[in-house]
Write an enzyme that holds these catalytic residues in place. Structure first.
Site, short mmCIF file in Angstrom:
data_model
loop_
_atom_site.label_atom_id
_atom_site.label_comp_id
_atom_site.label_asym_id
_atom_site.label_seq_id
_atom_site.Cartn_x
_atom_site.Cartn_y
_atom_site.Cartn_z
CG HIS A 82 -1.72 1.30 1.31
ND1 HIS A 82 -2.86 1.49 0.55
CD2 HIS A 82 -1.53 2.44 2.02
CE1 HIS A 82 -3.34 2.68 0.81
NE2 HIS A 82 -2.56 3.28 1.69
CG ASP A 161 -11.70 4.57 6.33
OD1 ASP A 161 -11.13 5.39 7.06
OD2 ASP A 161 -11.50 4.50 5.10
NE ARG A 168 -9.38 11.53 9.62
CZ ARG A 168 -8.57 10.82 8.83
NH1 ARG A 168 -8.97 9.66 8.35
NH2 ARG A 168 -7.38 11.27 8.54
CB SER A 183 -8.17 6.09 7.54
OG SER A 183 -8.75 6.14 6.26
CE LYS A 187 -9.01 2.66 2.77
NZ LYS A 187 -9.15 3.63 3.88
#
Length: 433
Positions: A82, A161, A168, A183, A187
């Site tokens: 990621h 999320d 946010r 966050s 995932k």
């Protein structure tokens, strides 16, 4: 249990227990807790922070709020990569085929781009016919058969999320490391992987602008991963300047193919090989140095390129783009951006470049915005090059020529030509393990 008591507890700087965190996440996800109370808690978290246990608890609660992907039917260790988002970041398009060509299955769900940062799914969508919406069964069967699959998220992953992130953004609580980390990792924990490699971008084109901020975020996410029983490593990589030479969907795909063919930008290639080596290491393929050699062999031999071809073909895309990138979407208009004075190409602010590419049509500000897959920027010169007035620095591409002026103004605001060459900044700035 009352939400007002949870807000007061965090407002006073005290840690929340798992039960209180679960109460908040479940209640806000199903609508029992109103926005104004959730906003108050998020602000208290933003101001007072969370310890590692609280952050891990929040992440796990968010991950449990929706579906998860079960990859147990795929043999071997599944490693996910990621990136926290950057400009010109097409590393997944290179790294996934390299790792898969080394025998490690890559089953990856990627996202769409938003704002000045690009998304892997948008790049793949520029391949004629390529399907990003495989069913879970199709996805698992494909990865079991050819060791690779790259799709968009079709499941209801971490819906908490999505709700919290939107709040946010509207309440100026985005810049909170516990909230950012939870966050991202909520995932990742739903993705079905066994191990996680995080590419934490640092610099003007990244969410984390400074190295200390990025180091803290990396350490927090690694701690969450380990708490959840996942082998997790984070590399901190430079995003002060765009990565590689291309910014824009089909342009970045062309550059990725160039790298897989053994050419392309050296810095981009080097980073992709290092990310690949760490993924192989996490998958148990040996110590890091032999894993680097495996990655280099897969790239040099052409095995990674052939793996990318198999991926495209398996997901309905036209594999001829490998030999004929001209089959990818193009733009009907181009403009050369030239140096206005002599000097060294000293700086290209990544965020300015990303915004300029987005103006040309390569990005979106809202999720519903359409993308011009052929739009973007291709650099003709690299940072550190000596320029003469009139030299072409980059070429802009768009289907709407009226966008050229605004994009060029933004681009030039981030461009610096100096009398002395810039100091070379390493691509990898640190790590968290």
């Amino acid at each position: 249990m009352r939400m007002v008591d949870i807000i007061r507890k965090k407002r006073e700087g005290n840690p929340l227990n798992d039960e209180e965190i679960n109460f908040f996440v479940e209640g806000y996800t199903d609508g029992r807790i109103p926005d104004y109370q959730a906003s108050a808690l998020l602000m208290a978290i933003c101001l007072n922070g969370m310890d590692d246990r609280e952050t891990a608890s929040l992440t796990l609660a968010m991950a449990a709020s929706g579906d998860s992907l079960d990859l147990s039917a795929i043999a071997g260790c599944k490693v996910d990569k990621h990136s926290t988002g950057g400009v010109g970041d097409k590393t997944t398009l290179v790294v996934a085929p390299i790792v898969s060509a080394c025998g490690v299955p890559v089953a990856k769900m990627s996202g769409r781009g938003l704002g000045h940062t690009g998304g892997t799914i948008d790049k793949l969508r520029s391949i004629p016919g390529y399907r990003v919406d495989l069913s879970e069964q199709e996805f698992i069967e494909q990865v079991s058969r050819i060791d690779i699959g790259l799709i968009g998220s079709s499941k209801n992953l971490a819906p908490a999320d999505k709700r919290i992130y939107a709040l946010r953004d509207a309440t100026s609580t985005v810049e909170s490391i516990p909230l950012i980390a939870s966050s991202i990792m909520s995932k990742k924990l739903c993705s079905g992987c066994d191990a996680i490699l995080l590419d934490v971008k640092v610099g003007s084109g990244a969410f984390m602008k400074t190295l200390p901020e990025a180091q803290k975020l990396a350490e927090t996410m690694v701690s969450i991963g380990k708490h959840a029983g996942k082998k997790t490593v984070a590399l901190l990589t430079d995003m002060d300047a765009p990565l590689g030479l291309a910014v824009g969907n089909s342009l970045e795909l062309k550059e990725a193919i160039e790298v897989l063919r053994g050419g392309g930008d050296e810095a981009l290639t080097s980073l992709c090989l290092e990310l690949s080596a760490w993924m192989l290491f996490l998958a148990g393929q040996g110590y890091l140095e032999p894993c680097r050699a495996m990655a280099q062999k897969a790239l040099k031999s052409g095995a990674a390129l052939q793996k990318f071809r198999r991926l495209i073909e398996a997901q309905g895309g036209d594999p001829r783009v490998i030999e004929a990138p001209s089959l990818l979407p193009g733009a009907s208009h181009r403009r050369e951006i030239k140096a206005q004075k002599d000097g060294y190409f000293a700086q290209m602010d990544a965020q300015s470049c990303g915004i300029a590419a987005s103006i040309l049509g390569a990005g979106r500000e809202r999720k519903e915005d359409a993308i011009d897959y052929g739009a973007g920027i291709w650099f003709q010169r690299k940072i550190g090059d000596l320029l003469q007035k009139g030299d072409v620095i980059a070429v802009f591409y768009t289907s709407v020529p009226e966008k050229f002026k605004e994009a060029e103004d933004v681009f030039r605001n981030g461009l610096k030509i100096a009398k002395t060459p810039p100091q070379k900044r390493p691509m990898i700035l640190g790590a968290a393990k």
